[in-house]
Design a protein around this motif. Structure first.
Motif, mmCIF file in Angstrom:
data_model
loop_
_atom_site.group_PDB
_atom_site.id
_atom_site.type_symbol
_atom_site.label_atom_id
_atom_site.label_comp_id
_atom_site.label_asym_id
_atom_site.label_seq_id
_atom_site.Cartn_x
_atom_site.Cartn_y
_atom_site.Cartn_z
ATOM 1 N N ASP A 294 7.630 17.836 8.435
ATOM 2 C CA ASP A 294 6.479 17.046 8.021
ATOM 3 C C ASP A 294 6.748 16.424 6.651
ATOM 4 O OD1 ASP A 294 3.881 16.488 6.651
ATOM 5 O OD2 ASP A 294 3.053 17.208 8.549
ATOM 6 N N ALA A 295 6.823 15.085 6.617
ATOM 7 C CA ALA A 295 7.194 14.392 5.376
ATOM 8 C C ALA A 295 6.126 14.560 4.304
ATOM 9 C CB ALA A 295 7.428 12.912 5.667
ATOM 10 N N ALA A 296 4.850 14.432 4.671
ATOM 11 C CA ALA A 296 3.773 14.555 3.692
ATOM 12 C C ALA A 296 3.733 15.958 3.098
ATOM 13 C CB ALA A 296 2.430 14.209 4.336
ATOM 14 N N MET B 28 5.561 -8.349 -5.764
ATOM 15 C CA MET B 28 5.274 -6.922 -5.775
ATOM 16 C C MET B 28 4.896 -6.463 -7.178
ATOM 17 S SD MET B 28 7.805 -3.818 -4.562
ATOM 18 C CE MET B 28 8.580 -4.958 -3.408
ATOM 19 N N HIS B 29 5.635 -6.952 -8.169
ATOM 20 C CA HIS B 29 5.351 -6.597 -9.563
ATOM 21 C C HIS B 29 3.930 -7.020 -9.943
ATOM 22 C CE1 HIS B 29 5.891 -6.083 -13.883
ATOM 23 N NE2 HIS B 29 5.544 -7.336 -14.061
ATOM 24 N N THR B 30 3.559 -8.245 -9.589
ATOM 25 C CA THR B 30 2.238 -8.758 -9.929
ATOM 26 C C THR B 30 1.137 -7.979 -9.212
ATOM 27 O OG1 THR B 30 3.139 -10.974 -10.299
ATOM 28 C CG2 THR B 30 0.782 -10.811 -9.904
ATOM 29 N N GLU B 31 1.355 -7.672 -7.941
ATOM 30 C CA GLU B 31 0.338 -6.968 -7.163
ATOM 31 C C GLU B 31 0.166 -5.532 -7.655
ATOM 32 O OE1 GLU B 31 -2.655 -6.144 -4.501
ATOM 33 O OE2 GLU B 31 -1.844 -8.056 -5.216
ATOM 34 N N LEU B 32 1.267 -4.857 -7.972
ATOM 35 C CA LEU B 32 1.160 -3.496 -8.496
ATOM 36 C C LEU B 32 0.463 -3.495 -9.846
ATOM 37 C CD1 LEU B 32 4.681 -2.073 -7.535
ATOM 38 C CD2 LEU B 32 2.483 -1.404 -6.547
ATOM 39 N N LEU B 33 0.778 -4.507 -10.667
ATOM 40 C CA LEU B 33 0.114 -4.616 -11.963
ATOM 41 C C LEU B 33 -1.387 -4.822 -11.782
ATOM 42 C CD1 LEU B 33 0.831 -4.657 -15.012
ATOM 43 C CD2 LEU B 33 0.904 -7.144 -14.845
ATOM 44 N N ARG B 34 -1.763 -5.651 -10.807
ATOM 45 C CA ARG B 34 -3.189 -5.893 -10.527
ATOM 46 C C ARG B 34 -3.887 -4.598 -10.143
ATOM 47 N NH1 ARG B 34 -6.701 -6.817 -6.544
ATOM 48 N NH2 ARG B 34 -5.181 -6.385 -4.907
ATOM 49 N N ARG B 35 -3.133 -3.698 -9.504
ATOM 50 C CA ARG B 35 -3.716 -2.413 -9.087
ATOM 51 C C ARG B 35 -3.542 -1.332 -10.157
ATOM 52 N NH1 ARG B 35 -2.491 -1.709 -2.611
ATOM 53 N NH2 ARG B 35 -2.427 -3.920 -2.056
ATOM 54 N N GLY B 36 -3.057 -1.713 -11.324
ATOM 55 C CA GLY B 36 -3.003 -0.779 -12.442
ATOM 56 C C GLY B 36 -1.699 -0.068 -12.654
ATOM 57 N N VAL B 37 -0.640 -0.486 -11.959
ATOM 58 C CA VAL B 37 0.661 0.170 -12.113
ATOM 59 C C VAL B 37 1.669 -0.828 -12.663
ATOM 60 C CG1 VAL B 37 2.598 1.266 -10.921
ATOM 61 C CG2 VAL B 37 0.253 1.859 -10.310
ATOM 62 N N ASP C 222 0.831 -1.205 0.000
ATOM 63 C CA ASP C 222 0.000 0.000 0.000
ATOM 64 C C ASP C 222 0.870 1.261 0.000
ATOM 65 O OD1 ASP C 222 -2.285 -1.537 0.055
ATOM 66 O OD2 ASP C 222 -2.547 -1.392 2.234
ATOM 67 N N VAL C 223 1.897 1.278 0.856
ATOM 68 C CA VAL C 223 2.754 2.463 0.961
ATOM 69 C C VAL C 223 3.541 2.661 -0.332
ATOM 70 C CG1 VAL C 223 4.727 3.491 2.170
ATOM 71 C CG2 VAL C 223 2.950 2.298 3.468
ATOM 72 N N ILE C 224 4.072 1.572 -0.895
ATOM 73 C CA ILE C 224 4.847 1.678 -2.135
ATOM 74 C C ILE C 224 3.973 2.204 -3.269
ATOM 75 C CG2 ILE C 224 6.037 0.311 -3.913
ATOM 76 C CD1 ILE C 224 7.076 -1.453 -1.570
ATOM 77 N N LEU C 225 2.760 1.675 -3.384
ATOM 78 C CA LEU C 225 1.833 2.157 -4.418
ATOM 79 C C LEU C 225 1.535 3.644 -4.223
ATOM 80 C CD1 LEU C 225 -0.135 1.646 -6.777
ATOM 81 C CD2 LEU C 225 -1.855 1.022 -5.060
ATOM 82 N N GLU C 226 1.309 4.036 -2.984
ATOM 83 C CA GLU C 226 1.003 5.437 -2.688
ATOM 84 C C GLU C 226 2.160 6.346 -3.119
ATOM 85 O OE1 GLU C 226 0.028 8.214 1.245
ATOM 86 O OE2 GLU C 226 -0.189 6.031 1.343
ATOM 87 N N ARG C 227 3.410 5.928 -2.825
ATOM 88 C CA ARG C 227 4.563 6.754 -3.198
ATOM 89 C C ARG C 227 4.725 6.831 -4.712
ATOM 90 N NH1 ARG C 227 3.552 7.703 1.129
ATOM 91 N NH2 ARG C 227 4.826 7.465 3.008
ATOM 92 N N ILE C 228 4.528 5.717 -5.399
ATOM 93 C CA ILE C 228 4.671 5.726 -6.861
ATOM 94 C C ILE C 228 3.681 6.703 -7.486
ATOM 95 C CG2 ILE C 228 4.330 4.326 -8.945
ATOM 96 C CD1 ILE C 228 5.469 1.948 -7.414
ATOM 97 N N LEU C 229 2.465 6.747 -6.935
ATOM 98 C CA LEU C 229 1.457 7.650 -7.480
ATOM 99 C C LEU C 229 1.697 9.099 -7.067
ATOM 100 C CD1 LEU C 229 -1.759 5.486 -6.950
ATOM 101 C CD2 LEU C 229 -0.404 5.763 -9.039
ATOM 102 N N GLU C 230 2.290 9.307 -5.889
ATOM 103 C CA GLU C 230 2.534 10.662 -5.396
ATOM 104 C C GLU C 230 3.731 11.328 -6.068
ATOM 105 O OE1 GLU C 230 1.223 10.991 -0.753
ATOM 106 O OE2 GLU C 230 3.037 9.846 -1.209
ATOM 107 N N ILE C 231 4.691 10.514 -6.565
ATOM 108 C CA ILE C 231 5.960 11.059 -7.043
ATOM 109 C C ILE C 231 6.152 10.682 -8.507
ATOM 110 C CG2 ILE C 231 8.444 11.160 -6.671
ATOM 111 C CD1 ILE C 231 7.925 10.177 -3.795
ATOM 112 N N GLY C 232 6.064 11.669 -9.371
ATOM 113 C CA GLY C 232 6.297 11.418 -10.784
ATOM 114 C C GLY C 232 7.781 11.257 -11.077
ATOM 115 N N GLY C 233 8.091 10.767 -12.264
ATOM 116 C CA GLY C 233 9.482 10.591 -12.659
ATOM 117 C C GLY C 233 9.999 9.207 -12.345
ATOM 118 N N PRO C 234 11.217 8.913 -12.777
ATOM 119 C CA PRO C 234 11.798 7.584 -12.568
ATOM 120 C C PRO C 234 12.036 7.290 -11.095
ATOM 121 C CG PRO C 234 13.008 8.838 -14.238
ATOM 122 C CD PRO C 234 12.100 9.805 -13.546
#
Length: 598
Positions: A503-505, A268-277, A242-254
């Motif tokens: 504050d990190a967020a 992780m690759h399969t689960e992210l793909l299932r969630r559309g990433v 969940d946290v990794i997906l959130e960061r990938i969506l929050e931060i553009g670029g490589p």
């Protein structure tokens, strides 16, 4: 890369204008015209002045801060060859290709090229046509190279990733530890030792083993101000995703997501793909073609995310990496520092975060023990092979594992034992080339003392504990913890850029652009589907492991293996209908990739 290829740089001679320093016009001209730089950064000038003066130098500088210039620029200004010792064969071609594009007379000699080509390059070095010669430390033990050494005018030795010299370094290599001996074979030429990560203890050990004489020791900070460091503790693997997906969506670029276990990367690759990433994947079980394709796609893209083991990143000179995430705790603070240092080399704000799951500590604890064979274990490996006698010629490393009851392939004790036997000249050849043989008897007294004392194992476990304490710290500035670990000064002005100081967020919201994504509703539409022939026209590898595809517009499945390229490309596809795996030639069947976000 042949030495007489059409695109070789001109055979210009090194400039002769001693005494030189970084204020002199010849040096500044090379800086501008060859390296495209207007000024030196940090303490580069101080280090280069010492190199030009013929002093030994020990330099620690952050990853991406320009350590290589310290030996590359002087190599163009002073007569003779600078011999560069680098840890990985895979890095050398990229390093040399980059130098030659600048017109610099550089080459490498290693096992990736034929014996004929190695001889050709050494002949060019003999004739004075090479300024920078790259090798691994293992090359010193090869007869063709050792025979050529007396005829090469080597006037400097540069040791990259010098922490590998020290038994206390986080990536100790037996052949690196013998570089002091090899330096004597070169006539004791001036030496330059460079690393991004060295504690005071490691720095002292480097200087002692390399026999540096009155060295200039420059130890700068080990991280850059544009990197924000954070740790997020999670309670399950699901929360980690969940946290990794959130960061990938929050931060553009490589971005890079590191994990210690290949199976976790695949899941992780399969689960992210299932969630559309959709992500790239890089690890040791991929074919060489797949690894090369993953790296090339990542380098060419301004948005790809790669899931990787720590083998990925060495030599990846990509300036715009916006984030580095660790899905599992690294083994040491040195490893953490080196890996997060791959982010933000363009100087722009970049995010570095450890997703800390306490149960992952057990994984690294096991890896530490598997990386530390005892003296008795090394002797047992030797005695097992010696007892095989002539049968050794038909054995392989798996036979050795079975004999020693090693059930886990990630247990690296056998590999390390074999390396020590090779370095000491007890064995010749290798299992891989089917010519391994016992060259002489082993005297256990020849083996390093730390194998018998358990001291290195204890030190490695303390290093893991320091990484855990860094992860659990919730008040002290993270830069202060790193400075203390590496024996560097720290001031109150440096207490910034981490989740314990701000504050990190809010920092992410201010400094990071969200990723532009294609939604699940558009995924699979005509714009998101590409055939292999369309990708061939674009000159890219069309498929990777984990891709969902349609075959002949009827069968839906997932790519589980990619072999070959171009006309030789073959896919192994697991059908979603019957879970059978079939090999498909994309030139004979219509294979359409159904993409999520990329």
């Amino acid at each position: 890369m042949s030495m007489d290829s059409d695109d070789d740089p001109p055979n210009s001679r090194p400039l002769e204008a001693p005494p030189l320093d970084t204020r002199s016009e010849p040096v500044l001209r090379v800086l501008r015209e060859t390296f495209g730089l207007e000024a030196f950064r940090g303490r580069q000038a101080e280090a280069i002045d010492a190199v030009l003066a013929g002093r030994d130098v020990l330099l620690t500088m952050p990853t991406g801060a320009g350590k290589s210039l310290v030996y590359q620029l002087p190599a163009l200004l002073v007569e003779g060859i600078t011999l560069v010792v680098s840890p990985l064969i895979a890095l050398m071609k990229d390093q040399v290709d980059g130098l030659r594009r600048r017109g610099i007379r550089a080459t490498y000699v290693n096992s990736s090229i034929s014996g004929r080509e190695r001889a050709k390059r050494l002949d060019a070095a003999r004739r004075g046509e090479i300024d920078l010669l790259f090798i691994t430390p293992e090359r010193f033990r090869q007869p063709d190279f050792s025979a050529a050494l007396p005829e090469l005018r080597i006037t400097r030795l540069a040791v990259d990733e010098a922490h590998c010299i020290s038994q206390w370094g986080h990536d100790f290599r037996p052949d690196y530890s013998r570089l002091g001996l090899y330096r004597k074979q070169l006539g004791g030429v001036p030496a330059i030792a460079l690393t991004a990560t060295a504690t005071p203890e490691v720095a002292d050990d480097i200087a002692e083993r390399l026999e540096l004489r009155d060295p200039l020791i420059l130890r700068t900070g080990i991280e850059r101000a544009n990197l924000f460091m954070a740790v997020t503790e999670v309670n399950s693997d699901e929360e980690k995703i969940d946290v990794i997906l959130e960061r990938i969506l929050e931060i553009g670029g490589p971005g890079i997501v590191y994990s210690a276990l290949i199976k976790d990367l695949e899941l992780m690759h399969t689960e992210l793909l299932r969630r559309g990433v959709q992500t790239l994947v890089y690890h040791g079980k991929l074919s060489a073609e797949e690894r090369r394709e993953m790296q090339e796609r990542f380098m060419a893209s301004d948005r790809h995310v790669v899931l990787a083991t720590n083998a990925f990143g060495m030599g990846v000179d990509k300036a715009d990496i916006r984030f580095v995430l660790h899905a599992q705790i690294p083994r040491t603070l040195e490893a953490w520092t080196q890996e997060v240092g791959r982010a933000g080399r363009d100087g722009k704000p970049s995010w570095c975060e450890l997703i800390y799951f306490p149960e992952d500590i057990a994984i690294q604890n096991t890896f530490v023990r598997w990386a530390n064979p005892t003296l008795e274990y090394v002797v047992m490996v030797y005695e097992t092979m010696a007892a095989w006698g002539e049968r050794l010629a038909i054995k392989d490393e798996d036979d050795l594992r079975k004999e020693l009851l090693v059930k886990e392939r990630r247990d690296n004790r056998i590999g390390i034992a074999l390396k020590w036997l090779e370095v000491l000249g007890v064995t010749r050849g290798s299992f891989e080339t089917h010519d391994l043989e016992i060259a002489r008897a082993l005297d256990p007294a020849e083996l390093p003392e730390f194998l018998g004392s358990g001291e290195k194992l204890d030190d490695d476990l303390r290093a893991l504990l320091a990484m855990v304490e860094f992860a659990k710290a919730d008040e002290r500035p993270r830069r202060e913890i790193l400075a203390e670990h590496f024996g560097l000064p720290f001031t109150a002005e440096e207490a910034f850029g981490c989740d314990n100081t701000e504050d990190a967020a809010a920092w992410r919201a201010e400094h990071m652009e969200p990723r532009a994504v294609r939604t699940a509703e558009t995924s699979g539409s005509g714009d998101d589907q590409r055939t292999s022939s369309e990708d061939d026209e674009r000159g890219v590898q069309p498929f990777q492991r984990g891709d969902w595809v349609k075959v002949d517009d009827r069968h839906l499945g997932q790519v589980v293996k990619v072999e070959g390229t171009g006309r030789a490309l073959r896919l192994t596809i697991e059908s979603i209908g019957d879970f059978r795996r079939r090999t498909v030639d994309p030139r004979r069947k219509r294979v359409v990739k159904i993409e999520g976000t990329t």
